[in-house]
Write an enzyme that holds these catalytic residues in place. Structure first.
Site, PDB file in Angstrom:
ATOM      1  N   TYR A  60      33.214  21.512   3.668  1.00 17.71           N
ATOM      2  CA  TYR A  60      32.049  21.645   4.531  1.00 17.71           C
ATOM      3  C   TYR A  60      31.412  20.337   4.961  1.00 17.71           C
ATOM      4  O   TYR A  60      30.585  20.329   5.872  1.00 17.71           O
ATOM      5  CB  TYR A  60      31.016  22.559   3.847  1.00 17.71           C
ATOM      6  CG  TYR A  60      31.540  23.969   3.738  1.00 17.71           C
ATOM      7  CD1 TYR A  60      31.552  24.801   4.848  1.00 17.71           C
ATOM      8  CD2 TYR A  60      32.082  24.441   2.546  1.00 17.71           C
ATOM      9  CE1 TYR A  60      32.056  26.086   4.765  1.00 17.71           C
ATOM     10  CE2 TYR A  60      32.596  25.729   2.456  1.00 17.71           C
ATOM     11  CZ  TYR A  60      32.583  26.545   3.577  1.00 17.71           C
ATOM     12  OH  TYR A  60      33.095  27.809   3.490  1.00 17.71           O
ATOM     13  N   PHE A  95      24.468  33.079  -3.035  1.00 16.66           N
ATOM     14  CA  PHE A  95      24.425  33.994  -1.890  1.00 16.66           C
ATOM     15  C   PHE A  95      25.707  33.892  -1.103  1.00 16.66           C
ATOM     16  O   PHE A  95      26.498  32.978  -1.310  1.00 16.66           O
ATOM     17  CB  PHE A  95      23.200  33.733  -0.990  1.00 16.66           C
ATOM     18  CG  PHE A  95      23.102  32.341  -0.445  1.00 16.66           C
ATOM     19  CD1 PHE A  95      23.748  31.993   0.746  1.00 16.66           C
ATOM     20  CD2 PHE A  95      22.382  31.354  -1.100  1.00 16.66           C
ATOM     21  CE1 PHE A  95      23.650  30.718   1.269  1.00 16.66           C
ATOM     22  CE2 PHE A  95      22.273  30.073  -0.592  1.00 16.66           C
ATOM     23  CZ  PHE A  95      22.925  29.753   0.585  1.00 16.66           C
TER      24      PHE A  95
END
Length: 420
Positions: free
Chosen positions: A130, A420
């Site tokens: 990322y 999450f």
């Protein structure tokens, strides 16, 4: 891969009729059985915004997935900024290295910027992926295993020393008391992210998902001397005994939040005083947690995990830097490099303890850094001096990294307690 080859695998928003197949592709990517029950699909659909859900399709088969949802991130000083939480990111093993993730990420970042999100966030399953999209690791987590017998705690006494009390409560009680307690907690803890109703339903057993067996935890609530809830812990325990009928049980803490050091101390002492428990696994904690030093012998807590956790990708440098607070007065010109997003440029940050302003500028830069490094510095967990030593930050003026540390670093490290 050539543009023509990429066009054979279009990326688009997921239609209602494709949602179950999309969920199966999510399972494939996370190495789970590629089966989705109608009940699970219906439950997931209720909490999924298809306008923020992407898939890549090879014919009628979904081969890559991507979803985001609205979130708030607490920054230094207690403000909550709107963020886009990225999750359910997968590419099936048959379609790797085709640019599918890059296309989905580009779509998401453009839409998030258009929505007015200040940043995007994610939990990275793999570290190298990322950074190339501008995300930087902004918080870390640690985990300890506690040998209860070595802590030095008095086994005859487990009550709070602050005049408060600890009660075991039910999941139903948690659904009533937990949200307000957590809102008070996240207002003072940089790095925390908001919890929606689905979070509370999933984490208290009100909603259960196929393939994720629910184990009801014990819930311990700390109340102050005036009866105010100030801390909450969830834990489970195994049942292990030796042949000589000696207990070797381990308690695993699923989560523990506290508004005061006294409440934090009381809850850890309570968990470490439970009959038959000889070890405690703490779950993910802040990297500078008080925990080991809450015991007379801190060596009883053996570190077992230390890793990056929440990654942040800034989308609006001006709003981001103006939203947090700073401990001292100084100004810096930051040159932000952003090859894949909207934040490239030079920004003049004028910070004081009472507030900050930030605006584009043409002045010479004090610090030159990629947007991913700015994300890493943003919550105060990393040092610009360290990044400069690593060659990830360049100084346009001598001593700029040290000055940046004086502005950005925080006395306690940020912490995100939620996956999450």
């Amino acid at each position: 891969m050539s543009p023509d080859a990429q066009a054979d695998v279009p990326v688009r928003k997921v239609a209602e009729t494709e949602f179950t197949d999309w969920l199966k592709a999510v399972n494939v990517g996370f190495l789970r059985p590629p089966l989705v029950s109608e009940t699970d699909a219906a439950g997931r659909r209720e909490n999924t915004d298809l306008a923020r859900t992407q898939g890549a399709f090879d014919g009628d088969r979904c081969v890559a997935t991507f979803r985001s949802f609205a979130q708030e991130l607490t920054v230094v000083g207690g403000a909550a900024i709107p963020t886009s939480a990225v999750t359910n990111v997968t590419v099936s093993p048959t379609h790797r290295r085709r640019g599918l993730l890059s296309r989905m990420m580009a779509n998401e970042l453009a839409e998030a910027k258009e929505r007015g999100d200040v940043a995007a966030t994610l939990i990275a399953a793999e570290y190298p992926i990322y950074g190339r999209y501008g995300f930087g690791p902004a918080t870390s987590v640690a985990e300890w295993e506690i040998e209860v017998g070595r802590t030095g705690l008095d086994p005859r006494w487990s009550g709070p020393e602050d005049g408060g009390r600890i009660d075991l409560i039910t999941s139903e009680d948690v659904r009533k008391l937990g949200p307000e307690l957590f809102e008070r907690f996240r207002a003072v803890q940089p790095g925390t992210v908001s919890r929606n109703q689905r979070w509370w339903d999933l984490n208290t057993g009100a909603t259960q998902r196929t393939g994720h067996p629910w184990t009801e935890p014990f819930w311990a609530l700390h109340r102050s001397a005036t009866g105010e809830p100030e801390g909450l812990a969830a834990y489970t325990a195994d049942e292990t005994w030796t042949d000589a009928k000696q207990p070797l049980n381990t308690a695993t803490v699923r989560g523990l939040i506290a508004l005061t050091p006294a409440a934090e101390r009381a809850l850890w002492h309570f968990v470490c005083s439970i009959d038959w428990i000889t070890k405690v696994r703490t779950g993910h904690r802040a990297p500078d947690d008080l925990l080991p030093h809450l015991f007379p012998d801190p060596r009883a807590a053996r570190p077992v995990t230390q890793a990056d956790f929440l990654w942040v990708r800034l989308l609006d440098v001006v709003r981001a830097l103006e939203s947090r607070t700073y401990p001292t007065t100084d100004s810096l010109v930051l040159e932000v490099v952003d090859a894949t997003g909207p934040t490239a440029g030079r920004y003049h940050l004028a910070a004081t303890p009472s507030g900050a302003t930030c605006a584009p500028t043409s002045a010479s830069p004090d610090l030159i850094l990629d947007v991913r490094e700015l994300g890493t510095l943003y919550l105060g967990d990393e040092s610009a001096v360290r990044l400069a030593a690593l060659g990830r930050v360049a100084q346009g003026t001598p001593g700029a990294a040290t000055r940046a540390d004086a502005l950005f670093r925080t006395p306690r490290r940020p912490w995100c307690p939620d996956m999450f």
